[in-house]
Design an enzyme around this catalytic site. Sequence first.
Site, PDB file in Angstrom:
ATOM      1  N   ARG A  19     -27.597 -17.048  48.509  1.00  0.00           N
ATOM      2  CA  ARG A  19     -27.614 -15.980  49.517  1.00  0.00           C
ATOM      3  C   ARG A  19     -27.180 -16.550  50.860  1.00  0.00           C
ATOM      4  NH1 ARG A  19     -28.449 -13.899  45.381  1.00  0.00           N
ATOM      5  NH2 ARG A  19     -30.074 -12.420  44.758  1.00  0.00           N
ATOM      6  N   ILE A  59     -37.309  -6.985  62.121  1.00  0.00           N
ATOM      7  CA  ILE A  59     -36.059  -7.149  62.867  1.00  0.00           C
ATOM      8  C   ILE A  59     -36.132  -6.389  64.194  1.00  0.00           C
ATOM      9  CG2 ILE A  59     -33.544  -6.899  62.747  1.00  0.00           C
ATOM     10  CD1 ILE A  59     -33.928  -6.883  59.605  1.00  0.00           C
ATOM     11  N   GLY A  74     -32.069  -7.272  38.054  1.00  0.00           N
ATOM     12  CA  GLY A  74     -31.352  -6.639  39.176  1.00  0.00           C
ATOM     13  C   GLY A  74     -30.823  -7.637  40.187  1.00  0.00           C
ATOM     14  N   VAL A 118     -39.223 -19.650  40.933  1.00  0.00           N
ATOM     15  CA  VAL A 118     -37.789 -19.580  41.258  1.00  0.00           C
ATOM     16  C   VAL A 118     -37.154 -18.750  40.150  1.00  0.00           C
ATOM     17  CG1 VAL A 118     -35.662 -20.900  41.517  1.00  0.00           C
ATOM     18  CG2 VAL A 118     -37.820 -21.804  42.431  1.00  0.00           C
ATOM     19  N   LEU A 120     -38.025 -14.143  49.347  1.00  0.00           N
ATOM     20  CA  LEU A 120     -38.208 -15.574  49.085  1.00  0.00           C
ATOM     21  C   LEU A 120     -38.980 -16.299  50.189  1.00  0.00           C
ATOM     22  CD1 LEU A 120     -37.521 -18.095  47.392  1.00  0.00           C
ATOM     23  CD2 LEU A 120     -35.391 -18.266  48.696  1.00  0.00           C
ATOM     24  N   TYR A 156     -33.044   2.130  46.823  1.00  0.00           N
ATOM     25  CA  TYR A 156     -32.973   1.597  48.190  1.00  0.00           C
ATOM     26  C   TYR A 156     -31.521   1.326  48.584  1.00  0.00           C
ATOM     27  CZ  TYR A 156     -32.824  -1.761  51.978  1.00  0.00           C
ATOM     28  OH  TYR A 156     -32.487  -2.417  53.145  1.00  0.00           O
ATOM     29  N   LYS A 190     -28.743   3.077  51.540  1.00  0.00           N
ATOM     30  CA  LYS A 190     -27.904   2.431  52.571  1.00  0.00           C
ATOM     31  C   LYS A 190     -26.453   2.875  52.421  1.00  0.00           C
ATOM     32  CE  LYS A 190     -31.115   0.232  54.709  1.00  0.00           C
ATOM     33  NZ  LYS A 190     -31.552   0.673  56.030  1.00  0.00           N
ATOM     34  N   LEU A 229     -45.848   2.862  61.908  1.00  0.00           N
ATOM     35  CA  LEU A 229     -46.737   1.723  61.609  1.00  0.00           C
ATOM     36  C   LEU A 229     -47.060   1.636  60.120  1.00  0.00           C
ATOM     37  CD1 LEU A 229     -49.091   1.907  64.737  1.00  0.00           C
ATOM     38  CD2 LEU A 229     -47.063   0.486  64.424  1.00  0.00           C
ATOM     39  N   THR A 240     -26.632  -5.353  50.606  1.00  0.00           N
ATOM     40  CA  THR A 240     -26.897  -4.741  49.302  1.00  0.00           C
ATOM     41  C   THR A 240     -25.822  -3.704  48.953  1.00  0.00           C
ATOM     42  OG1 THR A 240     -28.704  -3.878  47.944  1.00  0.00           O
ATOM     43  CG2 THR A 240     -28.436  -2.865  50.075  1.00  0.00           C
ATOM     44  N   SER A 273     -26.942  -3.076  55.085  1.00  0.00           N
ATOM     45  CA  SER A 273     -27.380  -4.244  54.308  1.00  0.00           C
ATOM     46  C   SER A 273     -26.243  -4.742  53.431  1.00  0.00           C
ATOM     47  CB  SER A 273     -28.550  -3.808  53.427  1.00  0.00           C
ATOM     48  OG  SER A 273     -28.835  -4.770  52.459  1.00  0.00           O
TER      49      SER A 273
HETATM   50  P1  NAD Z   1     -39.741  -3.574  58.483  1.00  0.00           P
HETATM   51  O1  NAD Z   1     -40.426  -2.846  57.393  1.00  0.00           O
HETATM   52  O2  NAD Z   1     -40.401  -4.785  59.044  1.00  0.00           O
HETATM   53  O3  NAD Z   1     -39.436  -2.583  59.701  1.00  0.00           O
HETATM   54  C1  NAD Z   1     -39.176  -1.217  59.500  1.00  0.00           C
HETATM   55  C2  NAD Z   1     -40.115  -0.421  60.392  1.00  0.00           C
HETATM   56  O4  NAD Z   1     -39.888   0.964  60.167  1.00  0.00           O
HETATM   57  C3  NAD Z   1     -41.587  -0.700  60.101  1.00  0.00           C
HETATM   58  O5  NAD Z   1     -42.231  -1.056  61.301  1.00  0.00           O
HETATM   59  C4  NAD Z   1     -42.119   0.633  59.554  1.00  0.00           C
HETATM   60  O6  NAD Z   1     -43.465   0.860  59.924  1.00  0.00           O
HETATM   61  C5  NAD Z   1     -41.145   1.627  60.159  1.00  0.00           C
HETATM   62  N1  NAD Z   1     -41.001   2.872  59.402  1.00  0.00           N
HETATM   63  C6  NAD Z   1     -40.814   3.015  58.052  1.00  0.00           C
HETATM   64  N2  NAD Z   1     -40.744   4.313  57.739  1.00  0.00           N
HETATM   65  C7  NAD Z   1     -40.842   5.008  58.901  1.00  0.00           C
HETATM   66  C8  NAD Z   1     -40.844   6.397  59.235  1.00  0.00           C
HETATM   67  N3  NAD Z   1     -40.719   7.345  58.286  1.00  0.00           N
HETATM   68  N4  NAD Z   1     -40.984   6.754  60.520  1.00  0.00           N
HETATM   69  C9  NAD Z   1     -41.122   5.812  61.482  1.00  0.00           C
HETATM   70  N5  NAD Z   1     -41.149   4.493  61.241  1.00  0.00           N
HETATM   71  C10 NAD Z   1     -41.007   4.103  59.963  1.00  0.00           C
HETATM   72  O7  NAD Z   1     -38.274  -3.916  57.984  1.00  0.00           O
HETATM   73  P2  NAD Z   1     -37.171  -4.868  58.611  1.00  0.00           P
HETATM   74  O8  NAD Z   1     -37.024  -6.044  57.718  1.00  0.00           O
HETATM   75  O9  NAD Z   1     -37.403  -5.063  60.058  1.00  0.00           O
HETATM   76  O10 NAD Z   1     -35.883  -3.962  58.365  1.00  0.00           O
HETATM   77  C11 NAD Z   1     -35.346  -3.143  59.379  1.00  0.00           C
HETATM   78  C12 NAD Z   1     -34.126  -2.430  58.830  1.00  0.00           C
HETATM   79  O11 NAD Z   1     -33.182  -3.385  58.373  1.00  0.00           O
HETATM   80  C13 NAD Z   1     -34.394  -1.509  57.636  1.00  0.00           C
HETATM   81  O12 NAD Z   1     -33.565  -0.383  57.768  1.00  0.00           O
HETATM   82  C14 NAD Z   1     -33.973  -2.347  56.448  1.00  0.00           C
HETATM   83  O13 NAD Z   1     -33.585  -1.542  55.361  1.00  0.00           O
HETATM   84  C15 NAD Z   1     -32.797  -3.089  57.023  1.00  0.00           C
HETATM   85  N6  NAD Z   1     -32.504  -4.351  56.344  1.00  0.00           N
HETATM   86  C16 NAD Z   1     -33.490  -5.290  56.208  1.00  0.00           C
HETATM   87  C17 NAD Z   1     -33.219  -6.478  55.535  1.00  0.00           C
HETATM   88  C18 NAD Z   1     -34.297  -7.497  55.316  1.00  0.00           C
HETATM   89  O14 NAD Z   1     -34.139  -8.340  54.426  1.00  0.00           O
HETATM   90  N7  NAD Z   1     -35.384  -7.518  56.081  1.00  0.00           N
HETATM   91  C19 NAD Z   1     -31.931  -6.719  55.054  1.00  0.00           C
HETATM   92  C20 NAD Z   1     -30.947  -5.751  55.231  1.00  0.00           C
HETATM   93  C21 NAD Z   1     -31.249  -4.560  55.893  1.00  0.00           C
HETATM   94  C1  WQD Z   2     -33.552 -14.248  47.652  1.00  0.00           C
HETATM   95  C2  WQD Z   2     -33.376 -15.177  46.464  1.00  0.00           C
HETATM   96  C3  WQD Z   2     -34.295 -14.325  44.410  1.00  0.00           C
HETATM   97  C4  WQD Z   2     -38.484 -14.409  45.543  1.00  0.00           C
HETATM   98  C5  WQD Z   2     -33.332  -8.460  49.121  1.00  0.00           C
HETATM   99  C6  WQD Z   2     -32.894  -7.032  48.921  1.00  0.00           C
HETATM  100  C7  WQD Z   2     -31.671  -6.740  49.705  1.00  0.00           C
HETATM  101  C8  WQD Z   2     -31.841  -7.142  51.169  1.00  0.00           C
HETATM  102  C9  WQD Z   2     -32.371  -8.528  51.317  1.00  0.00           C
HETATM  103  C10 WQD Z   2     -32.496  -5.276  52.487  1.00  0.00           C
HETATM  104  C11 WQD Z   2     -32.982 -14.447  45.174  1.00  0.00           C
HETATM  105  C12 WQD Z   2     -35.018 -15.583  44.849  1.00  0.00           C
HETATM  106  C13 WQD Z   2     -37.100 -14.523  45.565  1.00  0.00           C
HETATM  107  C14 WQD Z   2     -39.235 -15.277  44.724  1.00  0.00           C
HETATM  108  C15 WQD Z   2     -37.183 -16.329  44.024  1.00  0.00           C
HETATM  109  N1  WQD Z   2     -32.773  -6.318  51.845  1.00  0.00           N
HETATM  110  N2  WQD Z   2     -36.485 -15.466  44.826  1.00  0.00           N
HETATM  111  N3  WQD Z   2     -38.558 -16.216  43.990  1.00  0.00           N
HETATM  112  O1  WQD Z   2     -32.828 -10.478  46.545  1.00  0.00           O
HETATM  113  O2  WQD Z   2     -31.200 -11.373  48.260  1.00  0.00           O
HETATM  114  O3  WQD Z   2     -32.295  -9.296  48.685  1.00  0.00           O
HETATM  115  O4  WQD Z   2     -33.534  -8.682  50.501  1.00  0.00           O
HETATM  116  O5  WQD Z   2     -31.481  -4.668  52.550  1.00  0.00           O
HETATM  117  O6  WQD Z   2     -31.417  -5.397  49.586  1.00  0.00           O
HETATM  118  O7  WQD Z   2     -32.620  -6.840  47.539  1.00  0.00           O
HETATM  119  O8  WQD Z   2     -33.643 -11.372  48.785  1.00  0.00           O
HETATM  120  O9  WQD Z   2     -35.550 -12.745  49.485  1.00  0.00           O
HETATM  121  O10 WQD Z   2     -35.841 -11.170  47.525  1.00  0.00           O
HETATM  122  O11 WQD Z   2     -34.418 -13.181  47.248  1.00  0.00           O
HETATM  123  O12 WQD Z   2     -36.638 -17.196  43.350  1.00  0.00           O
HETATM  124  O13 WQD Z   2     -40.471 -15.194  44.637  1.00  0.00           O
HETATM  125  O14 WQD Z   2     -34.633 -15.805  46.188  1.00  0.00           O
HETATM  126  O15 WQD Z   2     -34.150 -14.307  43.021  1.00  0.00           O
HETATM  127  O16 WQD Z   2     -32.108 -15.274  44.483  1.00  0.00           O
HETATM  128  P1  WQD Z   2     -32.454 -10.644  47.953  1.00  0.00           P
HETATM  129  P2  WQD Z   2     -34.961 -12.075  48.286  1.00  0.00           P
END
Ligand code: NAD
Ligand code: WQD
Length: 344
Positions: free
Chosen positions: A233, A14, A299, A219, A202, A151, A155, A35, A128, A126
Amino acid sequence: MRKKILLTGGTGFIGSHTAVELINSGFEVVIVDDLSNSRIEVLDNIEQITGKRPHFVKLDLRDFGAIQNVFQNHQIESVIHFAAKKAVGESVEKPGLYYDVNINSLLNLLKLMVDFDVSGIIFSSSCTVYGQPEVLPVTESTPFQPAESPYGNTKQICEEILRDSCNANDHLKVISLRYFNPVGAHESSLIGELPIGVPDNLVPFITQTAAGLRPELKVFGGDYDTPDGTAIRDYIHVVDLAKAHVVALDRSINDLQKSNYEFFNVGTGHGSSVLDVIKSFEKSTGEKLNYNITGRRSGDIEKIFADTSFANRELGWKAEKGLDDMMASAWEWQLQVPKLFPDI
Ligand code: NAD
Ligand code: WQD
């Protein structure tokens, strides 16, 4: 000296997309990242897309002195804090690591923001935090459920830390963005999600299966109380999500916040089932996906999607891209990964 935006975790999924949108909107970006879950080459690709290279410092945010140097060396105007550990399953195995990284990183930043008179921070929260809500869609006032994982708990705790800090310090301006399920990739296919090892999520699992890297998609659960029995979702294109950060930053910098702690749902407002996602992937890419419906994943929640009206109204932002766009861009990215990262 021009003021800069500090992006922690800015080489991640992101963060990298947000860096592109910020640079394209005229901001100067400083990325710090250890990294641990991203690659240094992302900087080249951000530069290729935008024509500008972000400043970069490799550091672990738990290292107070290292991040202090960044505040000393760059005039930081605002912070966007993405860096965190984010794998739900790993957090159950290694809770100490998750509490250490996710909480101490935020505490270090907050301390330095006070020391260096930086007031604005946008925090990656999130959906979550809501767990399985009783009423859908989820609004910002939907109560939090007890966290399902360490996790998720980090948050919730980080949001509490931010709220308490805002209560104690009028000068602080915080916006928490509660992301739903970010997927897809930049239209250039130069940046995208790069899961290290077997993906938990997913969409990367789908694209890796279609690319022949995984034999089949399982799935998880076909017996949920949803129209097709699979879980629902709110998937949001990562570029739409990145753009939400630009508007949130403008709001913060221009003192448009209605209170010094604000939080917004960032989704599309639309729920899609796992089978909807698979169908959209097949339709938008022409690829056939090998999948099987198996048991539920422990979960997992049954369904969640956002009420985004508050974010739409207050931020003047709305997600524009649909599921087909998300899937097509995720697939284009998957096809580029072996060329961009031959060692993966
Ligand atoms: P990502 O892992 O791609 O990016 C996170 C970055 O943080 C990585 O580049 C990693 O190297 C860096 N990092 C981790 N620990 C570190 C540390 N101690 N010091 C410095 N850098 C560090 O994840 P993302 O999907 O881009 O997520 C970004 C943020 O959004 C996170 O806080 C995540 O919890 C939150 N978030 C992500 C999702 C999702 O589904 N991707 C959903 C909700 C919230
Ligand atoms: C999406 C759907 C799975 C993989 C997670 C974190 C949440 C947030 C977003 C950061 C679900 C199904 C998945 C697979 C499947 N991250 N699935 N087969 O579970 O909504 O959330 O990411 O904050 O905290 O828990 O995302 O992409 O894992 O799953 O059927 O191999 O796909 O069961 O219904 P989820 P996901």
